[in-house]
Design an enzyme around this catalytic site. Structure first.
Site, PDB file in Angstrom:
ATOM      1  CG  HIS A 131      -1.587   1.289   1.511  1.00 31.14           C
ATOM      2  ND1 HIS A 131      -2.600   1.798   0.724  1.00 31.14           N
ATOM      3  CD2 HIS A 131      -1.375   2.211   2.495  1.00 31.14           C
ATOM      4  CE1 HIS A 131      -2.984   2.975   1.213  1.00 31.14           C
ATOM      5  NE2 HIS A 131      -2.255   3.240   2.285  1.00 31.14           N
ATOM      6  CG  HIS A 191       0.637   6.556   0.691  1.00 32.51           C
ATOM      7  ND1 HIS A 191      -0.165   7.660   0.818  1.00 32.51           N
ATOM      8  CD2 HIS A 191       0.054   5.575   1.440  1.00 32.51           C
ATOM      9  CE1 HIS A 191      -1.196   7.370   1.614  1.00 32.51           C
ATOM     10  NE2 HIS A 191      -1.090   6.110   1.999  1.00 32.51           N
ATOM     11  CD  GLU A 228      -4.557   6.564   2.879  1.00 35.04           C
ATOM     12  OE1 GLU A 228      -4.642   5.751   1.938  1.00 35.04           O
ATOM     13  OE2 GLU A 228      -3.604   6.558   3.690  1.00 35.04           O
ATOM     14  CB  SER A 251      -2.460   0.469  -2.939  1.00 39.45           C
ATOM     15  OG  SER A 251      -3.343   0.895  -1.922  1.00 39.45           O
TER      16      SER A 251
HETATM   17 FE   LIG Z   1      -2.324   5.062   3.414  1.00 37.03          FE
END
Ligand SMILES: [Fe+2]
Length: 437
Positions: free
Chosen positions: A284, A289, A329, A348
């Protein structure tokens, strides 16, 4: 080890002075007037009268808020001088009377009642103390986690988390030798996402991913080592990674962003569930990110949210983390009239990415005031997503939101060279405390 900078050396006596002068008190003074043209002279005058000047800044006067004594002077050319100093009352009054005699307006200012004071990191090394983990999705505690009944998985995760918890600022991040099973999980995640990212990700994400593939060893067959990624990221935007052993509290996580540090897990999700994880893992973080953090605009937005969080009340942390949730997010944006994704939680996880881009959820324009109080799902797909016109607009909205809704009596700026934050009174929230004739 971090080398000390000249600025650090220069500030040390100030810090020690603050600690050792408990018999005196700190005062925040605002000096205004049409002829505050030589702030250094005024500061020298105070020093000559044995007032310890801790900090001073020239600021453009704001008509309507700060007094501009000479109305013939255009506000944009007026300068106010803010001084934080330490002195006993008699000595200060005596020193200020000499300045007042020269036709300056002097105002002693104080913060409005702001409730309890909250500790927050002042230097990047203080992030060693920001490790408050949340255990709601921890496989050792949460029976719904795919790894809950797999003892060897939990042991392995704990092993990697211990490395992270032992990490201290300035150290190299420990390499993790990933197992065959972990590499297989990474490969499944990486390959399954590729096609959907190409179709749905925004240009900034795709550009970041391309850089990482070409220059940082991102591939389906290897999990990039965090130290290498951190060094690469630092060259791009000044952000760096720091290992963490699980889901961090919102306050500590946001605080790290202020120092351009992204706290990042190193363990891999459970092999039985490669396409979904209830807690953050390195798939993730590194896939979702890091590509966006390679972009300067996005990095700036992330840092500003972090700076706004320092010393904020619990209520305001809740608002800021909600804003973070629906942007960093799960954020969507427009590109040439098309809907694209930039949120790491989407980029992700193919399932939620397809859901977000479909007609099923609601797509609302990004309005910071509305986003900050929106309820959200942390264990299911979101029923609503917010769409930014562009990142510039998102940043402007955030700044407006901060100014109007975050109840904090001080302003924080980041001293990039010293890797520390500097706080000064947030002038528009201050009230006059005492005005002498
Ligand atoms: Fe995150």
């Amino acid at each position: 080890m971090r080398r000390r900078s000249l600025i650090d050396d220069a500030r040390d006596p100030i810090i020690k002075n603050e600690a050792n002068s408990s018999n005196k008190s700190v005062h925040d003074i605002l000096i205004s007037g049409s002829s505050v043209t030589s702030p250094a002279t005024l500061v020298d005058s105070l020093k000559a009268d044995n007032v310890d000047v801790l900090l001073w800044e020239s600021r453009q006067a704001k008509k309507g808020f700060l007094s501009v004594s000479d109305e013939n002077v255009s506000p944009q050319h007026s300068v106010d001088l803010y001084i934080r100093c330490r002195s006993d009352r008699d000595n200060l009054e005596s020193a200020l009377s000499k300045i007042r005699f020269k036709n300056y307006d002097i105002e002693e200012i104080s913060s409005p009642a702001s409730g309890k004071k909250v500790w927050f990191p002042r230097h990047i090394s203080d992030l060693d103390k920001c490790q408050s983990l949340q255990f709601n999705f921890d496989p050792n505690k949460d029976a719904s986690h795919p790894g809950y009944s797999d003892e060897s998985y939990r042991r392995r995760r704990t092993e990697i988390c211990k490395l992270a918890l032992a990490y201290r600022h300035g150290q190299k991040i420990e390499e993790v030798k990933y197992t065959e099973s972990e590499l297989k999980t990474w490969k499944t995640v990486y390959t399954s996402l590729k096609k959907d990212q190409e179709k749905f990700a925004c240009a900034k994400f795709l550009k970041g991913m391309e850089l990482l593939q070409n220059q940082c060893g991102y591939s389906q067959s290897e999990i990039p080592q965090m130290q290498k990624v951190s060094e690469f990221l630092f060259e791009q935007t000044g952000f760096q990674l720091r290992p963490i052993g699980g889901l961090l509290s919102a306050r500590d996580f946001l605080a790290s962003l202020a120092f351009k540090v992204f706290q990042c897990t190193q363990y891999v999700r459970h092999e039985s569930s490669p396409l979904h994880t209830p807690e953050p893992d390195c798939c993730h973080e590194l896939i979702g990110h890091v590509p966006m953090l390679c972009d300067p605009d996005f990095a700036k937005f992330s840092q500003e949210v972090g700076l706004a969080s320092l010393g904020a009340s619990d209520d305001d942390i809740e608002k800021l983390s909600t804003l973070y949730w629906f942007t960093v997010e799960f954020g969507l944006c427009k590109e040439n009239g098309n809907l694209k994704a930039y949120g790491a939680g989407l980029l992700s996880a193919s399932g939620e990415l397809k859901h977000a881009m479909s007609d099923i959820p609601e797509h609302l324009p990004l309005v910071a005031e509305q986003v900050a109080v929106q309820t959200y799902q942390d264990s299911d797909y979101q029923p609503v997503y917010f769409v930014a016109e562009n990142f510039e607009n998102a940043l402007l909205q955030f700044r407006k939101f901060y100014k109007e809704h975050i109840q904090r009596s001080f302003h924080v700026r980041y001293d990039e060279h010293g890797q520390r934050v500097v706080t000064t009174p947030e002038l528009w929230r201050f009230k006059a405390k005492k005005t002498s004739n």
